[in-house]
Scaffold this motif. Structure first.
Motif, PDB file in Angstrom:
ATOM      1  N   VAL A  93      15.440  23.609  -9.464  1.00  0.00           N
ATOM      2  CA  VAL A  93      14.674  22.381  -9.663  1.00  0.00           C
ATOM      3  C   VAL A  93      13.331  22.478  -8.963  1.00  0.00           C
ATOM      4  O   VAL A  93      12.306  22.013  -9.489  1.00  0.00           O
ATOM      5  N   GLU A  94      13.307  23.084  -7.789  1.00  0.00           N
ATOM      6  CA  GLU A  94      12.031  23.291  -7.103  1.00  0.00           C
ATOM      7  C   GLU A  94      11.060  24.035  -8.012  1.00  0.00           C
ATOM      8  O   GLU A  94       9.870  23.691  -8.091  1.00  0.00           O
ATOM      9  N   GLN A  95      11.573  25.054  -8.719  1.00  0.00           N
ATOM     10  CA  GLN A  95      10.715  25.811  -9.626  1.00  0.00           C
ATOM     11  C   GLN A  95      10.271  24.948 -10.801  1.00  0.00           C
ATOM     12  O   GLN A  95       9.110  25.026 -11.231  1.00  0.00           O
ATOM     13  N   GLN A  96      11.170  24.104 -11.306  1.00  0.00           N
ATOM     14  CA  GLN A  96      10.804  23.190 -12.387  1.00  0.00           C
ATOM     15  C   GLN A  96       9.694  22.234 -11.934  1.00  0.00           C
ATOM     16  O   GLN A  96       8.758  21.946 -12.685  1.00  0.00           O
ATOM     17  N   ILE A  97       9.794  21.772 -10.716  1.00  0.00           N
ATOM     18  CA  ILE A  97       8.764  20.877 -10.164  1.00  0.00           C
ATOM     19  C   ILE A  97       7.425  21.599 -10.092  1.00  0.00           C
ATOM     20  O   ILE A  97       6.375  21.051 -10.455  1.00  0.00           O
ATOM     21  N   GLU A 141       0.813  -1.218   0.000  1.00  0.00           N
ATOM     22  CA  GLU A 141       0.000   0.000   0.000  1.00  0.00           C
ATOM     23  C   GLU A 141       0.848   1.271   0.000  1.00  0.00           C
ATOM     24  O   GLU A 141       0.309   2.378  -0.044  1.00  0.00           O
ATOM     25  N   LEU A 142       2.155   1.108   0.043  1.00  0.00           N
ATOM     26  CA  LEU A 142       3.059   2.256   0.037  1.00  0.00           C
ATOM     27  C   LEU A 142       3.303   2.697  -1.403  1.00  0.00           C
ATOM     28  O   LEU A 142       3.583   1.874  -2.275  1.00  0.00           O
ATOM     29  N   ILE A 143       3.205   4.006  -1.643  1.00  0.00           N
ATOM     30  CA  ILE A 143       3.396   4.556  -2.988  1.00  0.00           C
ATOM     31  C   ILE A 143       4.583   5.505  -2.978  1.00  0.00           C
ATOM     32  O   ILE A 143       4.700   6.370  -2.097  1.00  0.00           O
ATOM     33  N   ILE A 144       5.461   5.357  -3.958  1.00  0.00           N
ATOM     34  CA  ILE A 144       6.583   6.286  -4.134  1.00  0.00           C
ATOM     35  C   ILE A 144       6.421   6.975  -5.476  1.00  0.00           C
ATOM     36  O   ILE A 144       6.502   6.327  -6.532  1.00  0.00           O
ATOM     37  N   ASP A 145       6.168   8.268  -5.451  1.00  0.00           N
ATOM     38  CA  ASP A 145       6.050   9.070  -6.669  1.00  0.00           C
ATOM     39  C   ASP A 145       7.325   9.886  -6.854  1.00  0.00           C
ATOM     40  O   ASP A 145       7.728  10.648  -5.957  1.00  0.00           O
ATOM     41  N   ILE A 146       7.955   9.748  -8.001  1.00  0.00           N
ATOM     42  CA  ILE A 146       9.185  10.482  -8.306  1.00  0.00           C
ATOM     43  C   ILE A 146       8.808  11.832  -8.933  1.00  0.00           C
ATOM     44  O   ILE A 146       8.111  11.869  -9.948  1.00  0.00           O
ATOM     45  N   VAL A 147       9.259  12.921  -8.335  1.00  0.00           N
ATOM     46  CA  VAL A 147       8.956  14.253  -8.874  1.00  0.00           C
ATOM     47  C   VAL A 147      10.202  14.952  -9.434  1.00  0.00           C
ATOM     48  O   VAL A 147      10.101  16.008 -10.070  1.00  0.00           O
TER      49      VAL A 147
END
Length: 301
Positions: free
Chosen positions: A209-213, A168-174
């Protein structure tokens, strides 16, 4: 010849003192090594359905995620932390890693990786993709690649938009969003979610990168934010903080580190936002644990 009582008592006193010193030395030699901050068994935390341990490794990053039998390690810090991390994992019944996330190839994040991969079996290793002109050439990175190959773990090159599930654990790559010769900007940034609880791990990612995200409109809203780059002002923009909107922030940094982390600009931001925060240099190892709905945040100090 009869020895006067006062001399006899003095000799006995000296012998007892010497014996006491010997006993103390023997205890120091043969007693089991004492782990720092009760780092033996923390079942109070690890026995919960979901637990994130922000392990104090000084000036570095190390996070251990346990969720219903699945175990994930993120980074680990300098090589000197290897033994402590392996002991902690094994003392808490973690004999295998389902996933090892290596955010970027700097020693304060992956210095432990070759040793960990030698000592703990691992199914998958998440790393970033580097094109031929940009591949790190340090001995540490090459040794890490060799360790991944020799361990039999599956190397997985991740990028923004990827998603993985462990039960049930989800890892989303941003992130990473783009390739850069600044390896901090190539950090894996991932959101880990279990039921209603979520944590955003940021490695050493940068403001650009934060801004790109944010421009990609990635979902970074999370309950807990692991501050990027140990609380550096080159990361942790106000816009990114507002998008994450965390209930609390964890800053992983070493006491009196030479970089001045966390920087005063970041601490002012947290103060202005009235954000709860923990610093591993002050608070030690930090635990976020619960059933995915009712969660608790505690430090070891």
């Amino acid at each position: 010849m009869k020895i006067p009582a006062r001399i006899k008592n003095k000799v006995i006193s000296i012998l007892m003192s010497v014996l006491g010193v010997c006993v103390v030395l023997l205890i120091g030699i043969f007693a089991p090594e004492k782990n720092e901050e009760n780092e033996t068994s923390n079942n109070k935390y690890m026995d919960n359905p979901f637990c994130v341990t922000f392990f104090d490794v000084g000036q570095g990053d190390c996070e251990i995620i346990s969720c219903n039998g699945y175990n994930i390690l993120i980074d680990g810090g300098e090589a000197e932390n290897s033994g402590r991390i392996v002991r902690y994992l094994k003392d808490n019944g973690i004999e295998k890693l389902d996933c090892y996330v290596l955010t970027h190839p700097h020693s304060d994040h992956i210095g432990v990786a070759p040793y960990i991969l030698e000592e703990i079996p691992c199914d998958k290793v998440f790393t970033t993709y580097f094109s031929e002109f940009n591949v790190p050439t340090t001995n540490l990175y090459e040794n890490t690649l060799d360790a991944i190959y020799e361990s039999g773990a599956e190397p997985v090159l991740v990028e923004a938009g990827d998603s993985f599930t462990f039960g049930e654990l989800i890892i989303d790559i941003v992130a990473p969003v783009y390739e850069s010769d600044d390896y901090n900007a190539m950090s894996i940034v991932c959101k880990v979610s279990y039921k209603e609880a979520s944590v955003l791990f940021t490695g050493d990612t940068t403001k650009s990168v934060e801004q790109q995200i944010l421009d990609r409109e990635a979902d970074v809203d999370a309950d807990i934010l692991k501050a990027a780059h140990h609380g550096s002002s080159t990361s942790n923009s106000e816009e990114f903080f507002d998008a994450v909107s965390p209930d609390a922030v964890i800053i992983s940094c070493g006491a009196d580190n030479s970089y001045g982390h966390p920087h005063r600009e970041v601490m002012k931001l947290l103060s202005d936002k009235e954000a709860e925060y923990f610093r591993t240099d002050y608070d030690g190892t930090v635990y976020y644990f619960g059933d995915g709905i009712n969660m608790t945040l505690e430090s070891s100090r």
